[in-house]
Design a protein around this motif. Sequence first.
Motif, PDB file in Angstrom:
ATOM      1  N   ALA A   1      -3.282 -11.130  -2.405  1.00 38.52           N
ATOM      2  CA  ALA A   1      -4.479 -11.465  -1.147  1.00 38.52           C
ATOM      3  C   ALA A   1      -4.564  -9.940  -0.575  1.00 38.52           C
ATOM      4  O   ALA A   1      -5.803  -9.634  -0.373  1.00 38.52           O
ATOM      5  CB  ALA A   1      -3.608 -12.292  -0.195  1.00 38.52           C
ATOM      6  N   GLU A   2      -3.848  -8.995  -0.806  1.00 38.05           N
ATOM      7  CA  GLU A   2      -3.967  -7.894  -0.187  1.00 38.05           C
ATOM      8  C   GLU A   2      -4.815  -7.146  -1.043  1.00 38.05           C
ATOM      9  O   GLU A   2      -5.824  -6.229  -0.672  1.00 38.05           O
ATOM     10  CB  GLU A   2      -2.480  -6.944   0.051  1.00 38.05           C
ATOM     11  CG  GLU A   2      -2.739  -5.437   0.432  1.00 38.05           C
ATOM     12  CD  GLU A   2      -1.262  -4.924   0.566  1.00 38.05           C
ATOM     13  OE1 GLU A   2      -1.263  -3.704   0.954  1.00 38.05           O
ATOM     14  OE2 GLU A   2      -0.462  -5.468   0.238  1.00 38.05           O
ATOM     15  N   LYS A   3      -4.788  -7.191  -2.191  1.00 38.12           N
ATOM     16  CA  LYS A   3      -5.421  -6.544  -3.252  1.00 38.12           C
ATOM     17  C   LYS A   3      -7.069  -7.231  -3.276  1.00 38.12           C
ATOM     18  O   LYS A   3      -7.927  -6.137  -3.495  1.00 38.12           O
ATOM     19  CB  LYS A   3      -5.080  -6.369  -4.636  1.00 38.12           C
ATOM     20  CG  LYS A   3      -3.788  -5.789  -4.880  1.00 38.12           C
ATOM     21  CD  LYS A   3      -3.089  -5.944  -6.374  1.00 38.12           C
ATOM     22  CE  LYS A   3      -1.958  -5.206  -6.422  1.00 38.12           C
ATOM     23  NZ  LYS A   3      -1.387  -5.270  -8.011  1.00 38.12           N
ATOM     24  N   GLN A   4      -7.176  -8.506  -3.014  1.00 35.40           N
ATOM     25  CA  GLN A   4      -8.348  -9.079  -2.953  1.00 35.40           C
ATOM     26  C   GLN A   4      -9.038  -8.468  -1.694  1.00 35.40           C
ATOM     27  O   GLN A   4     -10.258  -8.221  -1.711  1.00 35.40           O
ATOM     28  CB  GLN A   4      -8.394 -10.477  -2.653  1.00 35.40           C
ATOM     29  CG  GLN A   4      -7.650 -11.078  -4.154  1.00 35.40           C
ATOM     30  CD  GLN A   4      -7.278 -12.672  -4.083  1.00 35.40           C
ATOM     31  OE1 GLN A   4      -7.778 -13.346  -2.875  1.00 35.40           O
ATOM     32  NE2 GLN A   4      -6.517 -13.369  -4.979  1.00 35.40           N
ATOM     33  N   GLU A   5      -8.219  -8.387  -0.621  1.00 37.46           N
ATOM     34  CA  GLU A   5      -9.134  -7.833   0.460  1.00 37.46           C
ATOM     35  C   GLU A   5      -9.452  -6.215   0.296  1.00 37.46           C
ATOM     36  O   GLU A   5     -10.635  -5.922   0.922  1.00 37.46           O
ATOM     37  CB  GLU A   5      -8.036  -7.910   1.857  1.00 37.46           C
ATOM     38  CG  GLU A   5      -8.455  -7.583   3.053  1.00 37.46           C
ATOM     39  CD  GLU A   5      -7.531  -7.587   4.349  1.00 37.46           C
ATOM     40  OE1 GLU A   5      -7.970  -7.004   5.243  1.00 37.46           O
ATOM     41  OE2 GLU A   5      -6.422  -8.023   3.940  1.00 37.46           O
ATOM     42  N   LYS A   6      -8.853  -5.615  -0.293  1.00 37.09           N
ATOM     43  CA  LYS A   6      -9.118  -4.231  -0.368  1.00 37.09           C
ATOM     44  C   LYS A   6     -10.400  -4.070  -1.578  1.00 37.09           C
ATOM     45  O   LYS A   6     -11.214  -3.126  -1.045  1.00 37.09           O
ATOM     46  CB  LYS A   6      -7.901  -3.403  -1.255  1.00 37.09           C
ATOM     47  CG  LYS A   6      -8.049  -2.032  -1.178  1.00 37.09           C
ATOM     48  CD  LYS A   6      -6.799  -1.391  -1.744  1.00 37.09           C
ATOM     49  CE  LYS A   6      -6.784   0.421  -1.623  1.00 37.09           C
ATOM     50  NZ  LYS A   6      -6.659   0.653  -0.131  1.00 37.09           N
TER      51      LYS A   6
ATOM     52  N   ILE B   1      -6.883  -1.448  -9.273  1.00 37.32           N
ATOM     53  CA  ILE B   1      -6.800  -3.118  -9.095  1.00 37.32           C
ATOM     54  C   ILE B   1      -7.578  -3.546 -10.102  1.00 37.32           C
ATOM     55  O   ILE B   1      -7.063  -4.532 -10.881  1.00 37.32           O
ATOM     56  CB  ILE B   1      -7.088  -3.462  -7.521  1.00 37.32           C
ATOM     57  CG1 ILE B   1      -6.330  -2.941  -6.628  1.00 37.32           C
ATOM     58  CG2 ILE B   1      -7.408  -4.894  -7.442  1.00 37.32           C
ATOM     59  CD1 ILE B   1      -6.663  -2.956  -5.203  1.00 37.32           C
ATOM     60  N   THR B   2      -8.767  -3.047 -10.454  1.00 41.19           N
ATOM     61  CA  THR B   2      -9.970  -3.910 -11.324  1.00 41.19           C
ATOM     62  C   THR B   2      -9.502  -3.612 -12.629  1.00 41.19           C
ATOM     63  O   THR B   2      -9.643  -4.432 -13.479  1.00 41.19           O
ATOM     64  CB  THR B   2     -11.119  -3.425 -10.844  1.00 41.19           C
ATOM     65  OG1 THR B   2     -11.256  -1.786 -11.149  1.00 41.19           O
ATOM     66  CG2 THR B   2     -11.528  -3.743  -9.746  1.00 41.19           C
ATOM     67  N   LYS B   3      -8.644  -2.670 -13.030  1.00 42.34           N
ATOM     68  CA  LYS B   3      -8.352  -2.213 -14.457  1.00 42.34           C
ATOM     69  C   LYS B   3      -7.009  -3.336 -14.646  1.00 42.34           C
ATOM     70  O   LYS B   3      -7.079  -3.739 -15.580  1.00 42.34           O
ATOM     71  CB  LYS B   3      -7.723  -0.832 -14.714  1.00 42.34           C
ATOM     72  CG  LYS B   3      -7.161  -0.695 -15.990  1.00 42.34           C
ATOM     73  CD  LYS B   3      -8.340  -0.814 -16.970  1.00 42.34           C
ATOM     74  CE  LYS B   3      -7.751  -0.496 -18.185  1.00 42.34           C
ATOM     75  NZ  LYS B   3      -8.560  -1.124 -19.540  1.00 42.34           N
ATOM     76  N   THR B   4      -6.205  -3.491 -13.674  1.00 41.11           N
ATOM     77  CA  THR B   4      -5.184  -4.387 -13.797  1.00 41.11           C
ATOM     78  C   THR B   4      -5.804  -5.670 -14.039  1.00 41.11           C
ATOM     79  O   THR B   4      -5.228  -6.688 -14.820  1.00 41.11           O
ATOM     80  CB  THR B   4      -4.204  -4.294 -12.708  1.00 41.11           C
ATOM     81  OG1 THR B   4      -3.643  -2.980 -12.502  1.00 41.11           O
ATOM     82  CG2 THR B   4      -3.148  -5.406 -12.793  1.00 41.11           C
ATOM     83  N   ASN B   5      -6.904  -6.207 -13.114  1.00 42.41           N
ATOM     84  CA  ASN B   5      -7.502  -7.614 -13.505  1.00 42.41           C
ATOM     85  C   ASN B   5      -7.874  -7.721 -14.767  1.00 42.41           C
ATOM     86  O   ASN B   5      -7.886  -8.727 -15.384  1.00 42.41           O
ATOM     87  CB  ASN B   5      -8.430  -7.589 -12.356  1.00 42.41           C
ATOM     88  CG  ASN B   5      -8.098  -7.841 -11.204  1.00 42.41           C
ATOM     89  OD1 ASN B   5      -6.893  -8.034 -10.841  1.00 42.41           O
ATOM     90  ND2 ASN B   5      -8.761  -7.933 -10.093  1.00 42.41           N
TER      91      ASN B   5
ATOM     92  N   ILE C   1     -16.473  -3.073  -2.077  1.00 44.10           N
ATOM     93  CA  ILE C   1     -17.772  -3.366  -2.692  1.00 44.10           C
ATOM     94  C   ILE C   1     -18.588  -3.725  -1.358  1.00 44.10           C
ATOM     95  O   ILE C   1     -19.798  -3.463  -1.590  1.00 44.10           O
ATOM     96  CB  ILE C   1     -17.523  -4.829  -3.494  1.00 44.10           C
ATOM     97  CG1 ILE C   1     -18.867  -4.921  -4.346  1.00 44.10           C
ATOM     98  CG2 ILE C   1     -17.374  -6.052  -2.525  1.00 44.10           C
ATOM     99  CD1 ILE C   1     -19.069  -3.917  -5.407  1.00 44.10           C
ATOM    100  N   THR C   2     -18.124  -4.424  -0.191  1.00 50.03           N
ATOM    101  CA  THR C   2     -19.002  -4.527   0.891  1.00 50.03           C
ATOM    102  C   THR C   2     -19.668  -3.201   1.255  1.00 50.03           C
ATOM    103  O   THR C   2     -20.695  -3.234   1.907  1.00 50.03           O
ATOM    104  CB  THR C   2     -18.099  -5.713   1.843  1.00 50.03           C
ATOM    105  OG1 THR C   2     -17.818  -6.719   1.249  1.00 50.03           O
ATOM    106  CG2 THR C   2     -19.119  -5.808   3.062  1.00 50.03           C
TER     107      THR C   2
END
Length: 677
Positions: free
Chosen positions: A279-284, A259-263, A289-290
Amino acid sequence: MAPSIVEESYSFGSQPSTERRRSFALQSLDDAWSGISLVDLFIGASAKKVDSGCIEIAPGETIGMAIKAAIRTSITHFSEEHHGKFIGAGITKSVIQLCPDIASFLWRELDIIVMAFDVLEIAPVNSDLEPKDGEIFEFSVDEQADSAVRKAIMYFGPQNMPPPSIGFRNKVEVDIGGIIQLVQSLDDYSKTVSPETWKTVLHYASALKKKKVKIAFFSATPQGGGVALMRHALIRYFRLLGIQAQWFIPKPSPAVFRITKTNHNILQGVAAPDARFTAEKQEKYTEWITCNARRYWLSRGGPLAEGGADVVVIDDPQMPGLIPLIKQTRPDVKIIYRSHIEIRSDLATEPGSPQEEVWRFLWERIKLADVFISHPVNGFVPKDVPANMVALMPAATDWLDGLNKTMRDWDLRYYHHKFRIQCHELGMPNLSYPARNYIAQIARFDPSKGIPTVLESYRKLRRLYAEKMPDASTPQLLICGHGAIDDPDSSIIFDKTVQHIDREEFDDIREDIVVMRVGPSDQLLNALLSTAKIVLQLSSREGFEVKVSEALHKGKPVIATRAGGIPLQVQDGKNGFLVKVGDSDAVAEKAFMLLNEERKWKEMSEYAKRSVSDEVGTVGNALCWMYLAQKLAGGETVKGYERWVADMAREEAGVPWKEGETRLPRGGLQVSQGHRA
């Protein structure tokens, strides 16, 4: 006659192999250079005073100097006789007491990774008794040396390199917590910079130590990328300075790193058109990180808990989710966010664009930081970042680490042979160096690195040779780089590169193109860069790309695109050439000229060595971080207004730039269009 500094009652017990000597003798000079392997060797060293009287040393020579001279002679002779390469050493603290810089010497001069250990010198004969109650057994120097080297060997992993050491709370234990000793003295670092830079560094180091300021760095990976290289070097240097600094990484998640590499690609404008940060990727991402923060860093005793770090540096676009968590727990902690990728700021504020979607999510978290550090690159920062929050700092490299130090021909041979083995295992052609020159691009396999342009430039270069110099020896092409665990694109781009070479137009030159992903061996990349004739950096989008300065530091003319921070390092026509992104014709023409005009190549090479600024080395980089930490920990506010951190630090310390000091160009920069104050 007084005894020698090193008492040798017997020489090394092994004898050189007659068969290996015969194999070398049968090889041509070019093939023998890297065609036959050097045996991996380890050495142990201990010391004991055997004569309290005088010893035989030359006038003006110290005991340490005599020890180093004797060791150099012994190791060099044994290596050449046995066709071997010493790669690691275990030494006892007794050796360091006699020769405090022995580890730095072995690393710098003989490319040996040295580990220092406390080794037993005496022990009771009966282990149930205290030494004072029973007979004492004294270990010989040989036994102590043997123990030290056995301990050292245990730390060497795949490819005979020590792997990263990750400790409690996912703290990166740089140099295995100090067991590895690459640089032992601040004097070694002082020689890499100007007196003015060194004076400024000592000014801020004194202030930080007096206030006992604690700094914590957070990034995604301990190995494989530019950030990791910088942090290893910075923590190593801070340790010598006495600065309290630590470095932490999260537990890796392949799904999140995808996800972060695609970002990352979306922000640079090189992702697939349908790539979105849903939104699903943001939640993941938020869950990941939390979980890391609560598990490792926010709990009692952690670096982000009460009593932890005074200043926190968020060093990757993977980690901004930490910022609100820190502010919720400890609102007083000062946070610096470092942005090191080129963001399509023209698209980041366009409603509904993929860039705006990613940037909006990140900015909601980043805006809680106290300082926004940007590479000094035009258009690098979206306009909604307040100008007073932005300060400029380039990427950095370390002139004393395995990636940049000067290596002997013997060591270059060793690493080139290791590279040949890797090429053979993958079915890739070999480099024919030193029989033929080669051109190199050393960079990650990333969509933004312009690899298709590299290949087209080489194809056109070979066409120029066919038209103008059909009988001349032609150069080969090397495309090579590390991988990183947070970069899943590496394999994809590597495969696309190989497929590109399989096209019909490359039939005649395919065997002269070497494309390789290599493991985490800095010395291997060092060797490949050191023997290249010309270096390319043909990125389409770029951050700062300090690999350019690394090549210049070695005296390699660089042909590069006008992307990101590259034009700050390459002076067109002096230490290399700048071309438009994608202009393979210009690259081919400049390369052809440099390869066939030796006088011009030498002029550029000599100028390149002198053209690298202190700002891109570890010491200059540390200076910037120390200035920021000192200001923020002291309760002050850093108002950047797009100024260079190095300039602010020099100004406050009262050490202005001196005429003749090499520094990166300052004029004509606007990192963002339409900044708001």
